[in-house]
Design a protein around this motif. Structure first.
Motif, PDB file in Angstrom:
ATOM      1  N   LYS A 224      -5.379  24.349 -12.676  1.00 34.46           N
ATOM      2  CA  LYS A 224      -4.282  24.582 -13.631  1.00 34.46           C
ATOM      3  C   LYS A 224      -4.716  25.488 -14.771  1.00 34.46           C
ATOM      4  CE  LYS A 224      -1.633  20.353 -12.778  1.00 34.46           C
ATOM      5  NZ  LYS A 224      -1.098  19.080 -13.337  1.00 34.46           N
ATOM      6  N   ARG A 225      -5.952  25.305 -15.239  1.00 31.27           N
ATOM      7  CA  ARG A 225      -6.472  26.153 -16.317  1.00 31.27           C
ATOM      8  C   ARG A 225      -6.565  27.608 -15.865  1.00 31.27           C
ATOM      9  NH1 ARG A 225     -10.266  23.099 -17.603  1.00 31.27           N
ATOM     10  NH2 ARG A 225     -11.999  24.006 -16.438  1.00 31.27           N
ATOM     11  N   HIS A 226      -7.031  27.810 -14.650  1.00 29.63           N
ATOM     12  CA  HIS A 226      -7.120  29.171 -14.120  1.00 29.63           C
ATOM     13  C   HIS A 226      -5.737  29.823 -14.014  1.00 29.63           C
ATOM     14  CE1 HIS A 226     -11.270  28.568 -11.978  1.00 29.63           C
ATOM     15  NE2 HIS A 226     -11.374  28.714 -13.278  1.00 29.63           N
ATOM     16  N   LEU A 227      -4.765  29.049 -13.538  1.00 27.42           N
ATOM     17  CA  LEU A 227      -3.417  29.604 -13.384  1.00 27.42           C
ATOM     18  C   LEU A 227      -2.814  29.989 -14.731  1.00 27.42           C
ATOM     19  CD1 LEU A 227      -2.022  27.228 -10.608  1.00 27.42           C
ATOM     20  CD2 LEU A 227      -2.470  29.681 -10.396  1.00 27.42           C
ATOM     21  N   LYS A 228      -3.108  29.212 -15.773  1.00 22.48           N
ATOM     22  CA  LYS A 228      -2.613  29.548 -17.112  1.00 22.48           C
ATOM     23  C   LYS A 228      -3.266  30.819 -17.642  1.00 22.48           C
ATOM     24  CE  LYS A 228      -1.309  24.907 -18.633  1.00 22.48           C
ATOM     25  NZ  LYS A 228      -1.584  23.797 -19.597  1.00 22.48           N
ATOM     26  N   MET A 229      -4.501  31.073 -17.227  1.00 19.82           N
ATOM     27  CA  MET A 229      -5.215  32.261 -17.691  1.00 19.82           C
ATOM     28  C   MET A 229      -4.694  33.550 -17.060  1.00 19.82           C
ATOM     29  SD  MET A 229      -9.140  30.823 -17.567  1.00 19.82           S
ATOM     30  CE  MET A 229      -9.856  32.440 -17.916  1.00 19.82           C
ATOM     31  N   ASP A 231      -2.175  36.273 -16.259  1.00 21.21           N
ATOM     32  CA  ASP A 231      -0.916  36.834 -16.744  1.00 21.21           C
ATOM     33  C   ASP A 231      -0.174  37.600 -15.655  1.00 21.21           C
ATOM     34  OD1 ASP A 231      -1.374  35.878 -19.340  1.00 21.21           O
ATOM     35  OD2 ASP A 231      -2.606  37.633 -19.826  1.00 21.21           O
ATOM     36  N   GLU A 233       1.544  38.079 -12.363  1.00 21.36           N
ATOM     37  CA  GLU A 233       2.189  37.154 -11.429  1.00 21.36           C
ATOM     38  C   GLU A 233       1.683  37.334  -9.994  1.00 21.36           C
ATOM     39  OE1 GLU A 233       4.194  34.558 -12.019  1.00 21.36           O
ATOM     40  OE2 GLU A 233       3.808  34.958 -14.142  1.00 21.36           O
ATOM     41  N   LYS A 236      -1.506  35.528  -9.773  1.00 19.97           N
ATOM     42  CA  LYS A 236      -1.234  34.088  -9.787  1.00 19.97           C
ATOM     43  C   LYS A 236      -0.790  33.616  -8.393  1.00 19.97           C
ATOM     44  CE  LYS A 236       0.348  32.523 -13.577  1.00 19.97           C
ATOM     45  NZ  LYS A 236       1.155  32.105 -14.765  1.00 19.97           N
ATOM     46  N   ASP A 265       3.440  25.097  -8.872  1.00 17.42           N
ATOM     47  CA  ASP A 265       2.930  24.955 -10.247  1.00 17.42           C
ATOM     48  C   ASP A 265       2.507  26.285 -10.833  1.00 17.42           C
ATOM     49  OD1 ASP A 265       3.431  22.297 -10.149  1.00 17.42           O
ATOM     50  OD2 ASP A 265       1.356  21.681  -9.733  1.00 17.42           O
TER      51      ASP A 265
END
Length: 265
Positions: A224-229, A231, A233, A236, A265
């Motif tokens: 989840k932390r990686h996905l938030k990092m 930008d 798409e 992602k 997610d």
């Protein structure tokens, strides 16, 4: 001594020429291309031509052009009943015009003009339609490579597809990693030992056993932390897809719902 004529002047053709030129058992009698400018540096080593009607006799003619051009070029060859092979990983030997004997000399490697290649380490996948041509093509392959294998068309197609995954797709992941590090001023070069170790591991371990990372150990917080990092798409989506693929491979007990949730997610 085996005589060859090379047809084409792309990356594969250039590396083949250099390998043949260094071999004691092969002579390149001629090199053809529609535009001979890129071959000018070799003008004093080999006879160059841009005229198919001027092709001279040789034991083997090697078509090293783009896949789409193989069939048309083979039709234009001004002779019959000679051994003509192409270097493609995905094109059938039957794409070569039937007026000549047909075969494949597929070097399973990535070729960039500026990169130095030790051709002795390049696997050569060979195939001939006529049994009498196999030994000569094998001898040609062994003159430049220590790894010559008889591979049929279905096997070669699967190897070419797999090569896209391990080379082209992997290189695109390197490019994405380079973009990610640059965005924070980190040095991409620090990843190079990891890249080498990843490639080295599968020399001794199966890719299945060599797998590590947050996806395999189902480290949800890190994922989840990686996905938030991320930008971008597209990046992602790639991360989600690869994570789901790894988890499906290494954790078959995961429910389909959980895998779908990771993708959302």
């Amino acid at each position: 001594m085996i005589s060859v004529v090379i047809l084409g002047a792309g990356n594969v053709a250039h590396h083949l020429y250099k390998a043949f030129f260094s071999s004691e058992n092969v002579t390149v009698t001629q090199w053809y291309n529609r535009n001979i400018q890129s071959m000018r540096p070799f003008n004093n080593e080999v006879q160059l031509t841009d005229n198919l009607s001027q092709l001279i006799e040789a034991d083997i003619y090697i078509i090293a052009v783009s896949d789409d051009a193989i069939s048309e070029l083979s039709q234009q060859l001004p002779f019959e009943d000679r051994l003509v092979v192409h270097t493609s990983g995905s094109v059938s030997p039957y794409d070569i015009d039937m007026k000549n004997r047909r075969g494949i000399l597929y070097p399973l490697q990535t070729f960039s003009r500026e990169a130095n290649i030790d051709f002795s380490e390049v696997p050569l996948c060979i195939e001939t339609l006529m049994r009498k041509d196999y030994d000569q093509l094998k001898e040609l392959g062994q003159s430049i490579s220590n790894n010559v294998k008889r591979v049929n068309s279905d096997q070669r197609a699967s190897l070419h597809l797999a090569a896209v995954f391990v080379n082209n797709f992997t290189n695109q992941l390197f490019r994405i990693a380079h973009e990610i590090t640059e965005s924070q001023g980190a040095e991409f070069d620090l990843l190079k030992p990891l890249i080498l170790e990843t490639a080295n591991k599968v020399q001794d371990l199966s890719p299945f056993k060599a797998q590590t990372g947050p996806a395999k150990r189902n480290d949800k917080k890190t994922i989840k932390r990686h996905l938030k990092m991320l930008d971008n798409e597209d990046h992602k989506d790639i991360y989600k897809l690869m994570t789901a693929s790894i988890q499906k491979t290494h954790a078959p007990a995961f429910s389909i719902k959980k895998l779908k949730k990771i993708k959302k997610d």
